[in-house]
Scaffold this motif. Structure first.
Motif, mmCIF file in Angstrom:
data_model
loop_
_atom_site.group_PDB
_atom_site.id
_atom_site.type_symbol
_atom_site.label_atom_id
_atom_site.label_comp_id
_atom_site.label_asym_id
_atom_site.label_seq_id
_atom_site.Cartn_x
_atom_site.Cartn_y
_atom_site.Cartn_z
ATOM 1 N N ALA A 309 0.869 -0.854 -0.168
ATOM 2 C CA ALA A 309 0.000 -0.104 0.420
ATOM 3 C C ALA A 309 1.276 1.408 0.067
ATOM 4 O O ALA A 309 2.049 0.790 0.718
ATOM 5 C CB ALA A 309 -0.471 0.018 1.487
ATOM 6 N N ASP A 310 0.195 2.225 -1.085
ATOM 7 C CA ASP A 310 0.987 3.846 -1.136
ATOM 8 C C ASP A 310 0.953 4.572 0.786
ATOM 9 O O ASP A 310 0.111 3.658 1.150
ATOM 10 C CB ASP A 310 0.330 4.262 -2.029
ATOM 11 N N SER A 311 1.828 5.114 0.664
ATOM 12 C CA SER A 311 1.998 6.423 1.768
ATOM 13 C C SER A 311 0.981 7.639 0.784
ATOM 14 O O SER A 311 1.742 8.023 0.409
ATOM 15 C CB SER A 311 3.422 6.501 2.363
ATOM 16 N N LEU A 312 -0.106 7.529 1.827
ATOM 17 C CA LEU A 312 -0.616 8.968 0.719
ATOM 18 C C LEU A 312 -0.029 10.115 0.944
ATOM 19 O O LEU A 312 0.250 10.314 2.281
ATOM 20 C CB LEU A 312 -1.954 8.281 1.260
ATOM 21 N N GLU A 313 -0.908 11.409 -0.217
ATOM 22 C CA GLU A 313 0.225 12.159 0.321
ATOM 23 C C GLU A 313 -0.825 13.563 0.527
ATOM 24 O O GLU A 313 -1.584 13.335 -0.789
ATOM 25 C CB GLU A 313 1.239 13.152 -0.872
ATOM 26 N N LEU A 314 -1.218 14.801 1.656
ATOM 27 C CA LEU A 314 -1.805 15.578 0.997
ATOM 28 C C LEU A 314 -1.599 16.400 -0.043
ATOM 29 O O LEU A 314 -0.728 16.686 -0.798
ATOM 30 C CB LEU A 314 -1.493 16.662 1.750
ATOM 31 N N GLY A 315 -3.074 16.650 -0.795
ATOM 32 C CA GLY A 315 -2.921 17.045 -2.213
ATOM 33 C C GLY A 315 -2.174 16.201 -3.343
ATOM 34 O O GLY A 315 -2.642 17.298 -4.524
ATOM 35 N N CYS A 316 -2.142 15.740 -3.017
ATOM 36 C CA CYS A 316 -1.455 14.270 -4.846
ATOM 37 C C CYS A 316 -2.728 13.046 -4.496
ATOM 38 O O CYS A 316 -3.724 13.461 -5.519
ATOM 39 C CB CYS A 316 -0.547 14.246 -3.796
ATOM 40 N N ASP A 317 -2.889 11.912 -3.632
ATOM 41 C CA ASP A 317 -4.165 11.457 -3.258
ATOM 42 C C ASP A 317 -5.757 11.685 -2.307
ATOM 43 O O ASP A 317 -6.399 11.188 -2.364
ATOM 44 C CB ASP A 317 -3.282 10.630 -2.299
ATOM 45 N N CYS A 318 -4.820 13.032 -1.587
ATOM 46 C CA CYS A 318 -6.410 13.403 -0.441
ATOM 47 C C CYS A 318 -6.528 14.573 -0.477
ATOM 48 O O CYS A 318 -5.228 15.608 -0.407
ATOM 49 C CB CYS A 318 -6.088 12.350 0.858
ATOM 50 N N LEU A 319 -7.002 15.102 -1.066
ATOM 51 C CA LEU A 319 -7.252 17.040 -1.013
ATOM 52 C C LEU A 319 -8.589 16.852 0.527
ATOM 53 O O LEU A 319 -9.889 16.271 0.644
ATOM 54 C CB LEU A 319 -8.452 17.266 -1.753
ATOM 55 N N GLY A 320 -8.508 18.011 1.407
ATOM 56 C CA GLY A 320 -9.062 18.648 2.225
ATOM 57 C C GLY A 320 -8.383 18.285 3.807
ATOM 58 O O GLY A 320 -7.001 18.366 3.570
ATOM 59 N N ASP A 321 -9.054 18.325 5.208
ATOM 60 C CA ASP A 321 -8.995 18.347 6.169
ATOM 61 C C ASP A 321 -8.622 17.005 6.355
ATOM 62 O O ASP A 321 -9.532 16.306 6.743
ATOM 63 C CB ASP A 321 -9.505 18.916 6.561
ATOM 64 N N ILE A 322 -7.647 16.079 6.604
ATOM 65 C CA ILE A 322 -7.794 15.135 6.747
ATOM 66 C C ILE A 322 -6.754 14.144 7.508
ATOM 67 O O ILE A 322 -6.043 14.896 8.082
ATOM 68 C CB ILE A 322 -5.959 13.892 5.146
ATOM 69 N N HIS A 323 -7.398 12.999 7.531
ATOM 70 C CA HIS A 323 -7.158 12.537 9.308
ATOM 71 C C HIS A 323 -6.245 11.345 7.937
ATOM 72 O O HIS A 323 -6.835 10.870 7.366
ATOM 73 C CB HIS A 323 -7.801 11.944 10.013
#
Length: 652
Positions: A309-323
């Motif tokens: 599994a990937d290590s997800l990155e803000l702004g690339c894989d997920c947008l918003g106020d992320i947990h």
């Protein structure tokens, strides 16, 4: 046997795995004499307690944390299926596998890493490359699961089949340059090539496949940034692995075979799903050629695909106020491995939730939908898969799978290939399917559930229907495991309602949730084929079984080189009653992929999934209490007639 210190602070049996627990399991196995210099971990995951034990758990009660570890001796090929208590530091069970009967453990990194050395030590492989004018140092070997075919020398042996791809330099994408017409069969234990199939000297395709090269991408198009902001912060809370959002309450987990799992999903205090996961997937290919007939991959059961599994990155894989949540698994040596940011959780606006502009009252009401997104992404070989669970404000649950990455390639002959698409000059992509099995352990308002097949039924023109406009709903209760093996049928909008026969709503109807399928194709392979026997789960859209804590994977526990018949087809032979019982719903969904030129050199996301929607679970719309959207550009109470007033537009 040495007793290890119990894990401090454990409050629930479904908490996420910790690094300390992985260490304790390894130490317990070593103390029991089950580890050695050549023994590796082929599988590691929590051994969840039975459902009744989890549901009976109360805060403050002692928790015994147990894990399942499958061990493989690389030197001998022997393997053991073990269960270990990390709390007590004891091995609770250990069973040696019988590969011809049980199948093999999944393929592990330590085996992948030796493939090129094995190939380059085989004179037949080297001669085949020389004849094609290819240097062995420029070949990237791709070892793939072997399946089970009529090769007596493979019985009981750990086998993979390997293709070669040409990579002239380290930045070149080798998937665009398949070395076609040759495949090697490899014994992983003896580390030697047992058979070489060399049927054609086809030119290596020269298509430019370097999708990450700016020169290939071209100048970026003019797009302005999109920023997702929540000035007052997120609306959900996370405590450990327990999530609360609006009326939703659930837990989540992660293991290397299924990836993301959801547990004890409830809405407004009412249970809906005890456990939800994607428990298996198979990718069968359609090319019957001598070098490709065997291509079919069970990415969960044969590769434990979530370990990558990937290590997800803000702004690339997920947008918003992320947990974000890290996930802990075990590497080949049984050491803890932390996947940083493996799970992403955030809220998304999802357009209009409900709306009405009324002619008589001159009122206009609109509420916006939003959803809680819990996701992870994993690459496995050439493909990348994203799994997105959505929870909506109206009680809907949805799973969306996103398939992207690189299509598997082959040389495309001048005369064409009826089993592949030419995606670039001289480069083909064979037809294939991506078929997933969702395991849905349902608890709709309680443990005792039933499944109704619901579909539209035409009413013939005649008495009672003189003008021929009538149609009605037909409901059929699926009472046994044999009767609950069903196909979707979009022509009659067939759905399956999981109901609680002991609970009714205000109208006297059984409360329920509808499983709404996409009604796409199931497995196309012939009924007499090996892949049909091994992936029988993929031949029906629906299976319903009586709950058994040991029945976890629809193609069986050990899929690698399993001859077939394990899992669902074996369990349903008992033909247990499923009407008003503790039931598990298994849903096959997925896509049939005829690749396009637009899928090269990297494939835009393709989508598939299903929906669970409340049907009679509530007495009325459960989202009436969603607040109106504030802000300068939205008003909830506006007269319908007359000129539009400033600041009353509704964004869709």
């Amino acid at each position: 046997m040495t007793t290890l210190e119990a894990r401090p602070g454990t409050t629930h049996p479904l908490e996420m795995t910790t690094t300390a627990e992985v260490d304790r399991v390894r130490e317990a196995l070593a103390a029991a004499g089950l580890l050695g210099e050549t023994v590796r971990f082929a599988f590691f995951a929590p051994e969840e307690p039975p459902k009744d034990a989890v549901l009976a758990h109360r805060d403050g009660q002692e928790v015994d944390r147990r894990f399942r570890a499958v061990l493989l001796d690389l030197a001998t090929g022997r393997s053991w299926d073990t269960v270990v208590s990390a709390t007590r530091g004891e091995v609770d069970s250990s069973r040696e596998l019988d590969p011809p009967r049980d199948g093999q453990p999944p393929i592990i990194d330590a085996e992948f890493e030796v493939i090129e050395d094995v190939l380059n030590a085989d004179e037949r492989w080297l001669e085949a490359l020389r004849r094609r004018g290819i240097e062995p140092a420029e070949v990237r070997a791709v070892p793939l699961s072997a399946g089970v075919y009529d090769h007596p020398e493979e019985v009981g042996r750990r086998i993979v089949r390997a293709f070669g791809f040409h990579q002239a330099h380290e930045k070149q994408n080798p998937w665009a340059h398949p070395i076609d017409g040759i495949v090697a069969y490899i014994d992983l234990t003896d580390r030697k090539v047992t058979r070489l199939v060399d049927v054609a000297d086809m030119p290596v395709p020269a298509a430019q496949g370097d999708f990450d090269d700016p020169a290939v991408q071209g100048p970026p198009m003019d797009l302005k940034p999109i920023e997702i902001t929540q000035p007052e912060g997120r609306s959900f809370t996370v405590e450990g692995n327990r999530v609360r959002w609006g009326k939703w309450d659930l837990r989540y987990g992660f293991n290397e075979r299924e990836g993301l799992t959801l547990h004890q999903i409830a809405f407004d205090g009412r249970p809906i799903v005890y456990r939800a996961s994607v428990a298996e997937m198979v990718v069968p290919y359609a090319d019957p050629s001598p070098v490709r007939f065997w291509q079919n991959y069970f990415d969960c059961g044969e590769y434990m695909f979530a370990r990558y599994a990937d290590s997800l990155e803000l702004g690339c894989d997920c947008l918003g106020d992320i947990h974000y949540t890290d996930a802990v698994i075990a590497d080949d040596l049984g050491r803890p491995k932390t996947i940083r940011n493996a799970i992403c959780m955030h809220e998304e606006d999802y357009g209009v939730l409900w709306k009405h502009s009324d002619l008589f009252t001159n009122s206009r009401e609109v509420r916006r939908q939003r959803r809680l997104v819990i996701s992870f992404f994993t690459p496995i070989g050439n493909y990348d898969y994203g799994f997105y669970w959505y929870l909506y404000l109206d009680g809907t649950i949805q799973l969306e799978v996103k398939a992207t990455g690189l299509v598997f390639t082959a040389a495309y002959p001048e005369g064409g290939n009826e089993y592949a698409t030419e995606v670039a000059p001289g480069l083909g992509a064979p037809f294939h399917q991506h078929l997933f099995s969702a395991r849905l352990d349902m608890t709709v308002d309680g443990v005792r559930n039933a499944v109704d097949e619901v579909q539209a039924e035409r009413v013939p023109m005649g008495e009672g229907n003189p003008y021929g406009n009538a149609f009605r709903k037909r409901t059929t209760r699926l009472t046994t495991e044999s009767s609950a093996q069903r196909k979707a049928d979009g022509s009659v909008v067939r759905t399956w309602h999981i109901v609680n026969p002991e609970r009714t709503n205000a109208m006297g109807q059984n409360v329920g949730y509808a499983l709404i399928p996409e009604s796409k194709a199931t497995l196309f392979a012939d009924e007499a084929s090996s892949i049909h026997a091994r992936a029988t789960f993929a031949t029906n859209h629906l299976w319903v079984t009586r709950y058994d804590p040991a029945e976890r994977y629809p193609a069986g526990d050990f899929v690698n080189q399993n001859a077939g018949g394990a899992g669902l087809p074996a369990w349903v032979q008992a033909d247990r009653a499923v009407d008003g019982e503790d039931v598990v719903v298994w849903h096959t969904f997925g896509t049939t992929h005829f690749p396009r030129p637009e899928d090269f050199p990297v494939m835009p996301v393709d989508y598939t999934g299903f929906t669970l929607k409340p049907v009679g679970f509530f007495d009325r719309n459960p989202a009436l209490d969603v607040p109106a959207t504030g802000g300068a550009h939205c008003s909830s109470h506006v007269e319908v007639h007359g000129p539009a007033k400033e600041g009353t537009t509704d964004g869709h």
